[in-house]
Design a protein around this motif. Structure first.
Motif, PDB file in Angstrom:
ATOM      1  N   ILE A   1       0.901  -1.148   0.000  1.00 10.12           N
ATOM      2  CA  ILE A   1       0.000   0.000   0.000  1.00 10.12           C
ATOM      3  C   ILE A   1       0.938   1.196   0.000  1.00 10.12           C
ATOM      4  CG2 ILE A   1      -1.735   1.324   1.243  1.00 10.12           C
ATOM      5  CD1 ILE A   1      -2.747  -1.309   2.412  1.00 10.12           C
ATOM      6  N   GLY A   2       0.944   1.920  -1.128  1.00 10.76           N
ATOM      7  CA  GLY A   2       1.931   2.989  -1.284  1.00 10.76           C
ATOM      8  C   GLY A   2       3.317   2.385  -1.302  1.00 10.76           C
ATOM      9  N   ARG A   3       4.171   2.865  -0.405  1.00  5.38           N
ATOM     10  CA  ARG A   3       5.543   2.350  -0.328  1.00  5.38           C
ATOM     11  C   ARG A   3       5.737   1.354   0.810  1.00  5.38           C
ATOM     12  NH1 ARG A   3      10.191   5.994  -1.592  1.00  5.38           N
ATOM     13  NH2 ARG A   3       9.901   6.051  -3.829  1.00  5.38           N
ATOM     14  N   GLU A   4       4.664   1.051   1.531  1.00 10.94           N
ATOM     15  CA  GLU A   4       4.764   0.127   2.663  1.00 10.94           C
ATOM     16  C   GLU A   4       4.424  -1.294   2.225  1.00 10.94           C
ATOM     17  OE1 GLU A   4       3.444   1.412   6.655  1.00 10.94           O
ATOM     18  OE2 GLU A   4       2.473   3.033   5.535  1.00 10.94           O
ATOM     19  N   ILE A   5       5.231  -2.237   2.713  1.00 15.13           N
ATOM     20  CA  ILE A   5       5.008  -3.650   2.387  1.00 15.13           C
ATOM     21  C   ILE A   5       4.356  -4.345   3.581  1.00 15.13           C
ATOM     22  CG2 ILE A   5       7.305  -4.381   3.155  1.00 15.13           C
ATOM     23  CD1 ILE A   5       7.247  -6.414   0.802  1.00 15.13           C
TER      24      ILE A   5
END
Length: 134
Positions: free
Chosen positions: A99-103
């Motif tokens: 989600i976005g840059r978060e894993i």
């Protein structure tokens, strides 16, 4: 390296085993990933495998890999068909997504003999009977 990853908690994501159809001869089962979030998830990677003991011997199925570029909010995608003969094994689905840059990642494990009528619910979004892990 694992200690360097942020402790992102997986919420509102489920893996379900759905009863697709039933006839006198056989039942057809499919595994889906369900995004119950109000936002899309991206770069979704899923590995699946079965393991356990059958007839006194250790059994392992092949490891299968699946990917989806994007799963929209409040929707689902077919992962794979599943054979009833593997219901006596642990069936593991390791899901990773962004989600976005978060894993985010989580293992979803259907324990042996957990895919039974007594555990069935009406699966959200999929709208079929089955078993859900979230």
């Amino acid at each position: 390296m694992i200690k360097d990853l942020p402790p992102n908690i997986v919420k509102d994501i489920a893996v379900v085993v759905a009863l697709e159809s039933e006839s006198v001869e056989a039942k057809t089962w499919y595994v889906y990933i369900v995004n119950l979030k109000n936002e899309a998830i991206e770069n979704v990677l899923i590995t699946s495998k079965g393991y356990g003991e059958k007839d006194g011997e250790q059994v392992k199925t092949s490891v299968l890999r699946h990917s989806f570029p994007r799963i929209e909010a409040n929707s689902y995608k077919l992962i794979e068909p599943i054979d009833e003969q593997t219901f006596g094994l642990a069936n593991e689905y390791w899901v990773s997504y962004y989600i976005g840059r978060e894993i985010f990642d989580k293992k979803f494990i259907f324990l042996p003999e957990s895919i039974v009528d007594g555990n069935f619910i009406k699966l959200p979004l999929v709208n079929k009977p089955g078993v859900m892990i979230s």
